[in-house]
Design a protein around this motif. Structure first.
Motif, PDB file in Angstrom:
ATOM      1  N   ASP A   4      25.243  -3.524 -50.538  1.00 52.34           N
ATOM      2  CA  ASP A   4      25.467  -3.911 -51.934  1.00 52.34           C
ATOM      3  C   ASP A   4      26.675  -3.144 -52.448  1.00 52.34           C
ATOM      4  OD1 ASP A   4      23.186  -5.638 -53.127  1.00 52.34           O
ATOM      5  OD2 ASP A   4      22.168  -4.220 -51.804  1.00 52.34           O
ATOM      6  N   ILE A   5      27.627  -3.886 -53.017  1.00 50.10           N
ATOM      7  CA  ILE A   5      28.809  -3.224 -53.577  1.00 50.10           C
ATOM      8  C   ILE A   5      28.802  -3.415 -55.091  1.00 50.10           C
ATOM      9  CG2 ILE A   5      31.307  -2.991 -53.484  1.00 50.10           C
ATOM     10  CD1 ILE A   5      31.346  -4.388 -50.823  1.00 50.10           C
ATOM     11  N   LEU A   6      28.909  -2.314 -55.820  1.00 53.25           N
ATOM     12  CA  LEU A   6      28.891  -2.356 -57.279  1.00 53.25           C
ATOM     13  C   LEU A   6      30.268  -2.000 -57.813  1.00 53.25           C
ATOM     14  CD1 LEU A   6      25.913  -2.041 -56.386  1.00 53.25           C
ATOM     15  CD2 LEU A   6      25.523  -0.846 -58.524  1.00 53.25           C
ATOM     16  N   SER A   7      30.786  -2.849 -58.681  1.00 53.09           N
ATOM     17  CA  SER A   7      32.162  -2.694 -59.138  1.00 53.09           C
ATOM     18  C   SER A   7      32.303  -3.386 -60.492  1.00 53.09           C
ATOM     19  CB  SER A   7      33.068  -3.369 -58.095  1.00 53.09           C
ATOM     20  OG  SER A   7      34.315  -3.712 -58.639  1.00 53.09           O
ATOM     21  N   ILE A   8      33.357  -3.026 -61.242  1.00 51.22           N
ATOM     22  CA  ILE A   8      33.632  -3.831 -62.440  1.00 51.22           C
ATOM     23  C   ILE A   8      34.663  -4.920 -62.117  1.00 51.22           C
ATOM     24  CG2 ILE A   8      32.955  -2.086 -64.130  1.00 51.22           C
ATOM     25  CD1 ILE A   8      35.965  -1.540 -64.589  1.00 51.22           C
ATOM     26  N   PHE A   9      35.159  -4.945 -60.878  1.00 49.59           N
ATOM     27  CA  PHE A   9      36.087  -6.005 -60.456  1.00 49.59           C
ATOM     28  C   PHE A   9      35.616  -6.642 -59.147  1.00 49.59           C
ATOM     29  CE2 PHE A   9      39.128  -3.228 -62.892  1.00 49.59           C
ATOM     30  CZ  PHE A   9      39.284  -4.108 -63.960  1.00 49.59           C
ATOM     31  N   PRO A  10      34.421  -7.238 -59.143  1.00 57.29           N
ATOM     32  CA  PRO A  10      33.924  -7.801 -57.875  1.00 57.29           C
ATOM     33  C   PRO A  10      34.829  -8.905 -57.330  1.00 57.29           C
ATOM     34  CG  PRO A  10      32.513  -8.456 -59.719  1.00 57.29           C
ATOM     35  CD  PRO A  10      33.466  -7.433 -60.239  1.00 57.29           C
ATOM     36  N   GLU A  11      35.624  -9.531 -58.208  1.00 60.73           N
ATOM     37  CA  GLU A  11      36.515 -10.607 -57.734  1.00 60.73           C
ATOM     38  C   GLU A  11      37.575 -10.065 -56.774  1.00 60.73           C
ATOM     39  OE1 GLU A  11      36.138  -9.529 -60.821  1.00 60.73           O
ATOM     40  OE2 GLU A  11      38.052  -9.324 -61.867  1.00 60.73           O
ATOM     41  N   MET A  12      37.859  -8.759 -56.833  1.00 61.55           N
ATOM     42  CA  MET A  12      38.820  -8.165 -55.887  1.00 61.55           C
ATOM     43  C   MET A  12      38.280  -8.172 -54.470  1.00 61.55           C
ATOM     44  SD  MET A  12      40.455  -4.660 -57.324  1.00 61.55           S
ATOM     45  CE  MET A  12      41.456  -4.257 -55.897  1.00 61.55           C
ATOM     46  N   LEU A  13      36.943  -8.236 -54.368  1.00 60.72           N
ATOM     47  CA  LEU A  13      36.295  -8.073 -53.059  1.00 60.72           C
ATOM     48  C   LEU A  13      35.965  -9.404 -52.401  1.00 60.72           C
ATOM     49  CD1 LEU A  13      33.937  -5.401 -54.525  1.00 60.72           C
ATOM     50  CD2 LEU A  13      35.517  -4.908 -52.678  1.00 60.72           C
ATOM     51  N   PRO A  16      38.529 -11.088 -49.435  1.00 65.80           N
ATOM     52  CA  PRO A  16      38.507 -10.398 -48.136  1.00 65.80           C
ATOM     53  C   PRO A  16      37.143 -10.470 -47.439  1.00 65.80           C
ATOM     54  CG  PRO A  16      39.612  -9.048 -49.769  1.00 65.80           C
ATOM     55  CD  PRO A  16      39.076 -10.238 -50.499  1.00 65.80           C
ATOM     56  N   LEU A  17      36.066 -10.464 -48.230  1.00 64.02           N
ATOM     57  CA  LEU A  17      34.734 -10.503 -47.594  1.00 64.02           C
ATOM     58  C   LEU A  17      34.440 -11.859 -46.946  1.00 64.02           C
ATOM     59  CD1 LEU A  17      32.624  -8.558 -50.228  1.00 64.02           C
ATOM     60  CD2 LEU A  17      33.127  -7.825 -47.893  1.00 64.02           C
ATOM     61  N   GLU A  18      35.141 -12.908 -47.431  1.00 61.53           N
ATOM     62  CA  GLU A  18      34.897 -14.245 -46.864  1.00 61.53           C
ATOM     63  C   GLU A  18      35.800 -14.537 -45.673  1.00 61.53           C
ATOM     64  OE1 GLU A  18      35.744 -16.785 -50.164  1.00 61.53           O
ATOM     65  OE2 GLU A  18      33.975 -16.101 -51.257  1.00 61.53           O
ATOM     66  N   THR A  19      36.763 -13.648 -45.425  1.00 55.83           N
ATOM     67  CA  THR A  19      37.822 -13.951 -44.463  1.00 55.83           C
ATOM     68  C   THR A  19      37.531 -13.387 -43.073  1.00 55.83           C
ATOM     69  OG1 THR A  19      39.350 -13.820 -46.332  1.00 55.83           O
ATOM     70  CG2 THR A  19      40.345 -13.783 -44.146  1.00 55.83           C
ATOM     71  N   SER A  20      37.939 -14.141 -42.062  1.00 54.44           N
ATOM     72  CA  SER A  20      37.967 -13.677 -40.668  1.00 54.44           C
ATOM     73  C   SER A  20      36.611 -13.122 -40.208  1.00 54.44           C
ATOM     74  CB  SER A  20      39.094 -12.649 -40.522  1.00 54.44           C
ATOM     75  OG  SER A  20      39.255 -12.235 -39.209  1.00 54.44           O
ATOM     76  N   LEU A  21      36.631 -11.989 -39.522  1.00 51.41           N
ATOM     77  CA  LEU A  21      35.406 -11.488 -38.887  1.00 51.41           C
ATOM     78  C   LEU A  21      34.319 -11.122 -39.897  1.00 51.41           C
ATOM     79  CD1 LEU A  21      36.985  -9.279 -36.067  1.00 51.41           C
ATOM     80  CD2 LEU A  21      35.861 -11.496 -35.821  1.00 51.41           C
ATOM     81  N   LEU A  22      34.736 -10.676 -41.095  1.00 52.85           N
ATOM     82  CA  LEU A  22      33.724 -10.323 -42.099  1.00 52.85           C
ATOM     83  C   LEU A  22      32.983 -11.568 -42.573  1.00 52.85           C
ATOM     84  CD1 LEU A  22      35.342  -7.605 -44.387  1.00 52.85           C
ATOM     85  CD2 LEU A  22      33.361  -7.375 -42.875  1.00 52.85           C
ATOM     86  N   GLY A  23      33.733 -12.648 -42.782  1.00 51.74           N
ATOM     87  CA  GLY A  23      33.109 -13.908 -43.187  1.00 51.74           C
ATOM     88  C   GLY A  23      32.189 -14.430 -42.096  1.00 51.74           C
ATOM     89  N   LEU A 142      39.136  -1.160 -52.831  1.00 45.40           N
ATOM     90  CA  LEU A 142      39.787  -1.206 -51.519  1.00 45.40           C
ATOM     91  C   LEU A 142      39.123  -0.225 -50.548  1.00 45.40           C
ATOM     92  CD1 LEU A 142      43.534  -1.706 -52.578  1.00 45.40           C
ATOM     93  CD2 LEU A 142      41.883  -3.420 -51.826  1.00 45.40           C
ATOM     94  N   PRO A 143      38.803   1.003 -50.970  1.00 38.85           N
ATOM     95  CA  PRO A 143      38.053   1.882 -50.071  1.00 38.85           C
ATOM     96  C   PRO A 143      36.718   1.265 -49.618  1.00 38.85           C
ATOM     97  CG  PRO A 143      39.006   3.174 -51.840  1.00 38.85           C
ATOM     98  CD  PRO A 143      39.285   1.742 -52.167  1.00 38.85           C
ATOM     99  N   ALA A 144      36.029   0.557 -50.527  1.00 36.61           N
ATOM    100  CA  ALA A 144      34.749  -0.064 -50.130  1.00 36.61           C
ATOM    101  C   ALA A 144      34.999  -1.122 -49.058  1.00 36.61           C
ATOM    102  CB  ALA A 144      34.062  -0.689 -51.348  1.00 36.61           C
TER     103      ALA A 144
END
Ligand code: SAM
Length: 248
Positions: A4-13, A16-23, A142-144
């Motif tokens: 679970d990632i908590l952020s005030i800018f989840p759209e930044m994540l 990248p989370l949907e792309t390539s090997l992570l997706g 970005l660190p997350a």
């Protein structure tokens, strides 16, 4: 594994989370990553997540109330046993730490912004703080992502060929070997003959030796706990290019 990632800018994540090997890892059910917007847990009419620092000074500080509420809302899906705050003040991330985190069933990653989070969040909710290096970014998003991608590579099946993970830099405490692809000669620069001759034992030995050579030159601090084969290869390397000569 669930993260679970908590952020005030989840759209930044999201991208990248949907792309390539992570997706692919998520589509195959090997990894589940859920995003929570901390702002959704702000309770005042302005939906504020930050306030000015006690004692004065520059910037804003992320408030306790929405962060506590956001983390506590995860209780039904996440054990909350490992709540990681991304922070330049944290322990510097290493491959060893990545492997340790990848063994956990779930993880919460907290991304701060502004001057960081109210220290009471670190003191109570957070189980560890992790830094991705000695420099400062504007937020923990970005660190997350760095952490999630590094962890995903340790999950069986995410990288098709596990051998490629095992020979990566840092997995076995050394840098990885150099790699080449076609063409065999490019602008008078030739690929080492051994890699094209098909002798698998000779290729494995060459790779081990060149990985050690790179480690010796670039990261000599990693050359600890050498086994007898490595000692032999390093002695050969020293004869070929003594450190003293290389530094001239
Ligand atoms: N005032 C903080 C300090 O001096 O340590 C820096 C705050 S920074 C502008 C905002 C947030 O970005 C941090 O709280 C953290 O969540 C994230 N961040 C910035 N650099 C980071 C790094 N090297 N590693 C991990 N997170 C980082």
């Amino acid at each position: 594994m669930r993260i679970d990632i908590l952020s005030i800018f989840p759209e930044m994540l999201a991208g990248p989370l949907e792309t390539s090997l992570l997706g692919k890892a998520q589509a195959e059910g090997r990894l589940e990553v859920a995003l929570t917007n901390i702002r959704d847990f702000a309770s005042d009419k302005h939906c504020s997540v930050d306030d000015s620092p006690y004692g004065g000074g520059a910037g804003m500080v992320m408030k306790c109330e929405p962060v506590f509420a956001a983390v506590e809302s995860l209780r039904s899906q996440n054990s909350l046993e490992r709540v990681v705050l991304l922070s330049p003040r944290g322990q510097r991330l290493t491959q060893q730490k990545v492997r340790e985190l990848a063994a956990a069933p779930d993880l919460v990653l907290l991304c701060a912004r502004y001057e960081g989070m109210d220290e009471r969040i670190s003191d109570t909710l957070v189980t560890e703080e992790i830094s991705i290096g000695d420099y400062v970014l504007s937020g923990g998003e970005l660190p997350a992502l760095v952490l999630v991608e590094a962890i995903s590579r340790m999950i069986p099946g995410v990288i098709g060929d596990w051998e490629s993970v095992e020979t990566d830099s840092f997995f076995a405490g050394r840098l990885g070997p150099p790699q080449y692809t076609r063409p065999p000669v490019f602008r008078d620069l030739a690929v080492p003959d051994v890699l094209r001759e098909g002798n698998h034992a000779a290729i494995a030995r060459w790779r081990r030796k060149e990985a050690l050579r790179a480690t010796r030159i670039r990261r000599p601090d990693l050359l600890v706990d050498l086994d007898s084969e490595e000692k032999k290869l390093l002695a050969e390397i020293e004869q070929e290019t003594p450190i003293s000569e290389r530094e001239k």
